[in-house]
Write an enzyme that holds these catalytic residues in place. Sequence first.
Site: not given
Length: 1098
Positions: A681, A401, A753, A777
């Site tokens: 990100t 991240d 992600k 995350d």
Amino acid sequence: MLVPWRGFWNPRSKAPGQEEERHVKANDRDYNERFTYADNHIKTAKYTFYTFLPINLFEQFQRFANAYFLVLLILQLIPEISSLSWFTTIVPLVLVLTITAVKDATDDYFRHKSDQQVNTRQSQVLIKGKIQKEKWMNVRVGDIIKLENNQFVAADVLLLSSSEPYGLCYIETAELDGETNLKVRQALTVTSDLGADVAKLADFNGEVVCEPPNNKLDKFIGTLYWKDNKYSLDNEKMLLRGCMLRNTEWCFGMVIFAGLQTKLMQNCGRTKFKRTSIDRLMNTLVLWIFGFLICMGIILAIGNTIWEQRVGRNFWAYLLWDELLSSAVFSGFLTFWSYIIILNTVVPISLYVSVEVLRLGHSYFINWDRKMYYSRKDTPAEARTTTLNEELGQVEFIFSDKTGTLTQNIMVFSKCSINGNTYGENMLPIIFIDSQKTPCVDFSFNPLMDRKFRFHDSSLVEAIKLEEPLVQEFFRLLALCHTVMPEERSEGELVYQAQSPDEGALVTAARNFGFVFRARTPETITLYEMGQPVTYQLLAILDFNNVRKRMSVIVRNPKGQLKLYSKGADTIIFDRLEPANEELMYTTSEHLNEFAGEGLRTLALAYKDLDEDMFDEWMKKLLFASAALENREERLGALYEEVEQGLMLLGATAIEDKLQEGVPETISCLTLANIKIWVLTGDKLETAMNIGYSCNMLRDDMNELFTDNMAFRIHLISHLQAHALEADLEQILLDVACLCKTVICCRVTPLQKAQVVELVKRHKRAVTLAIGDGANDVSMIKTAHIGVGISGQEGMQAVLASDYSFAQFRYLQRLLLVHGRWSYHRMCNFLCYFFYKNFAFTLVHFWFGFLCGFSAQTVYDQWFITLFNIVYTSLPVLAMGVFDQDVNEQYSLRYPNLYRPGQLNLLFNKRKFFTCTLQGVCTSFILFFIPYGAFLCAVRDDGSHISDQQSFAVTIATSLVIVVSVQIGLDTNYWTAVNHFFIWGSLAVYFAILFAMNSDGIFRIFPSQFPFVGTARNALNQKSVWLVILLTTVVCIMPVVAMRFLKTDLHPTQTDKAIYAQIQNKILRLDKKNNKKTVLYTSQRPPFICLIASLNDH
């Protein structure tokens, strides 16, 4: 402490037999008990006093190795096939089972203790019109309970009333999600009027219809039916078990979920168990070894059958055998099982226990590392799992991240764009000029200012003082559109409790520019605008989430005007602007690109004047959607979308988030270790690129690639990536990305992600590591092979979901290149030696079988077989596995390419396994045949024959213990006092036990168990025996020494070169130290001594 699962509940997706929806009636236990809801008693312990032994043994024997040795033990009890006593197997088996059972019992004892402590906590429950004290375990669904300040919430309760105005209460959710900032909850207006009146609360008979028990900490969908009305319930009206009441004198709540059905306990399910590549390989190798054992048993059984037919039948007349045993084939069948028993030690029963001990030791080294301790926050590094340490030495991909991981996540309001004008000092010269010399804006006109706030453009303050309408509206929006809670500790001393650093920075900026957020109630927000108190009626909050990427509020100002204020990602806001804003949008977009190019985080701001009639109609739809049990989120999202159209652009904010200390150096070092770092990100492309340059991930000599041409770095934007992650395109995406030196994925959601990590895991078969600091995350951290959480500014969700945690990104370099590499090196050396010594020890019986008529006679004494692995050779290999290091930490960091062998899995693989087992086979061959050949014609000093079977066994056993001890000495790179003590101590213990078991004293006590009196003494006092032992040791060890010397000299690896450099450096240091002593001594010598010394030199 648990991590929330950010999902959506769908009541139609329940399995048959599960609860579809919950009906709870207040103060009516008889009604609620019809549904058999769980009580508030919890049990996390697995065992009771009576069930521990059977259940624990059942669980342990589900492991292949334990079940295998249990079968062997049963076979050993059959006299026809067993030539070994039962204790040779039961002693190591019981030892392994006992160690595991003690560990399990200890863990369960603490679980019992914790359960007892929680279940017996006191709670105040409204029963039959009176407040009574009850234990937590006696609380039931539908009960009304009273909570007081600083008390834990006993169950999941619907907030009814509180001591605060408007039914507000404040809670801390650290036990749920790790966040210590206070959160606000609000009761329904109709129930908040109940107050603390016990009579009214006792008469309350509302019924709640809601979702069934689930693990979604941030979602609750329900409806309260009371007095012929229905009221929408959501998560903001719930107090969950595990929360603590703060800054609130008292509150009352109605229990909705209790005990194991609370959201906290629903989150206590087992997390996915991560296994290392070495674990998977070990399981395969153990199966191979078992197959090899079967093959040896078959070969020896066939040999026995042939021998019995050709030779053994000549002796049947002299042996009192049953008719059944007179069959050569059946004799071979029994011999097969006999040799399975004798050769069983080739399957290492203690391997798994030993591996867990090593991993535990490696985890403690990480926890104790002072160089990974962050003193500012008193945060040490923590290994939250003990199963992945060696995999830290094999990482090929790091997914990071940006915000809070590479940066500090301490936000500072730096610049803004308002109505096409930019404000704030240019960031670029600050690189060369000390920012302390740049004049700061004087905020002395504002008595409520934050004295820590700094801004470097006075023209914005002038615009505020000139009362420019759009500038004022800009800061008014910042002061109104947020979820911050104010806390006024003294007059004028404001402290903001913000759920994210971004919100805190924006509200603080508005405060300093004269729009001070002072107070909040469920229905109002109070600002001090240029010193004047102004109260806005809060009509609706349109929440932020990762899909909407924006937040809005609808307020009514003192003039009666309806306003919608919105802030969010620029692409989202721009799509919803009135067409008349086109020119301003292009100007603001240019400013946003400039801000992003300087590495600033940006948000766009917009507003809208609402029509009264339209708003009334919209509110009716909103109330109806809020009360829906099915598809509530989708209905609310559609209504939010409807009202957030035709916005008027105000401008944009730019917040600075500085890099953490040591990030560029860490990334450079990890890149030299051939580790690929991908940044994932949600920021704009320009912002991510700027951070990439700051981190040394991007350089000017690199080409850019968006997906249409080949180059060395890649940026992926969200719309493109969403399609690229589809099944038919994902392989192309991965192939292109892997050709790049740097990959930065921009505008990605938390789900994307995790998809990127899963994509690399699935197709590259490489060890992946994900590192992050926030709740967004968590999915990425859980998906990767190794998850690392940074304890930063966004709570503890990432840490709670992680396998390892620390406070700064720079510690990742030490975690991987030092601890990870050492753990991998130690584990591989341990495994190679472990398999080597087991093969060398066991296969001596195989060779002996060809010379004893395949009779399943053992070479060693039975006690030696029992003690070899658990006493004579267990501690030295553990010491090597815990403490060994090929090079020290300085060289590990100085030469990052030493990390490469772990990525290529060079130190332990199938080829290495075959090499070390082949060495073990050769060693066993030498251990048997050299003493055998020597004893064929050897005699004692007095001329008598030396080659009795027991002397032969003592000679081989002694040679074996010495050979494996010398071998572990050769395998040890880093000697400590522990290594010396264990190696020399094991040799001493061997000889002490050997002479004790062959002594007169123990024979008198146990004559049947130790019948060979004086064998060790008689054998080992002969010079010829010691010469045989010496010859055997030299022949076993010298080829290994020669091969290692030649390999290091002719084909040195990078590790060999680093070891040589380290040794050379030590020698140089010693020389310098000795030279200093020589110089000091020379300077103190008399003149004539110096003269003689100089003459001698000539």
